[in-house]
Design an enzyme around this catalytic site. Structure first.
Site, PDB file in Angstrom:
ATOM      1  N   CYS A  86      34.782  39.584  41.847  1.00  8.29           N
ATOM      2  CA  CYS A  86      34.831  39.052  43.210  1.00  8.29           C
ATOM      3  C   CYS A  86      36.115  39.436  43.938  1.00  8.29           C
ATOM      4  O   CYS A  86      36.154  39.392  45.172  1.00  8.29           O
ATOM      5  CB  CYS A  86      34.625  37.539  43.202  1.00  8.29           C
ATOM      6  SG  CYS A  86      35.813  36.617  42.252  1.00  8.29           S
ATOM      7  N   HIS A  87      37.133  39.856  43.211  1.00 10.54           N
ATOM      8  CA  HIS A  87      38.374  40.282  43.867  1.00 10.54           C
ATOM      9  C   HIS A  87      38.169  41.555  44.692  1.00 10.54           C
ATOM     10  O   HIS A  87      38.992  41.874  45.537  1.00 10.54           O
ATOM     11  CB  HIS A  87      39.483  40.487  42.831  1.00 10.54           C
ATOM     12  CG  HIS A  87      39.245  41.620  41.889  1.00 10.54           C
ATOM     13  ND1 HIS A  87      38.397  41.496  40.799  1.00 10.54           N
ATOM     14  CD2 HIS A  87      39.715  42.896  41.870  1.00 10.54           C
ATOM     15  CE1 HIS A  87      38.388  42.651  40.148  1.00 10.54           C
ATOM     16  NE2 HIS A  87      39.165  43.514  40.780  1.00 10.54           N
TER      17      HIS A  87
END
Length: 133
Positions: A86-87
């Site tokens: 998700c980064h």
């Protein structure tokens, strides 16, 4: 907010209606994805190391271009942070999330920089690092 609660709140997203209207993207989804969150996670898993995608880009690929906030909700309750990167999701301006769920904005920047992504004035150089599909 737990994923199950958010899912109930998102129940108005009817996949069949999207399929009929032609707004659903099938190219980046596995056929067994049942929820909007699962579809988001399947897209995010495909973002290559050293690249980023926007919330809107993930939303479109997951099936509904209006799901940008849904993408944010899904990433905030990411069940597998080591497997669902998700980064690699930033806003349309290339800015990292101030609410990055797993360590804050600085941690998101650290993770992206470790993959070779560079920032100018706090923003990812989108022309260089945006995932092209």
């Amino acid at each position: 907010m737990k994923e199950e609660q958010v899912q109930k709140n998102l129940s108005f997203f009817d996949w069949e209606k999207q399929m009929e209207s032609g707004t659903a993207s099938e190219e980046f989804r596995e056929p067994d994805a049942k929820t909007s969150f699962e579809r988001v996670y399947q897209v995010v898993r495909q973002i290559p190391e050293g690249k980023v995608a926007t919330y809107g880009q993930v939303a479109r690929l997951a099936g509904n271009k209006k799901w940008s906030r849904v993408v944010g909700y899904a990433l905030h309750v990411n069940p597998e942070p080591g497997k669902i990167p998700c980064h690699r999701v930033v806003n349309r301006l290339g800015e990292p999330s101030s609410a990055f769920a797993f360590g804050g904005v600085n941690r998101q920047i650290e993770l992206l920089e470790a993959e070779g992504v560079t920032f100018v004035d706090g923003r990812v150089e989108m022309g260089k690092y945006q995932w092209e599909i």
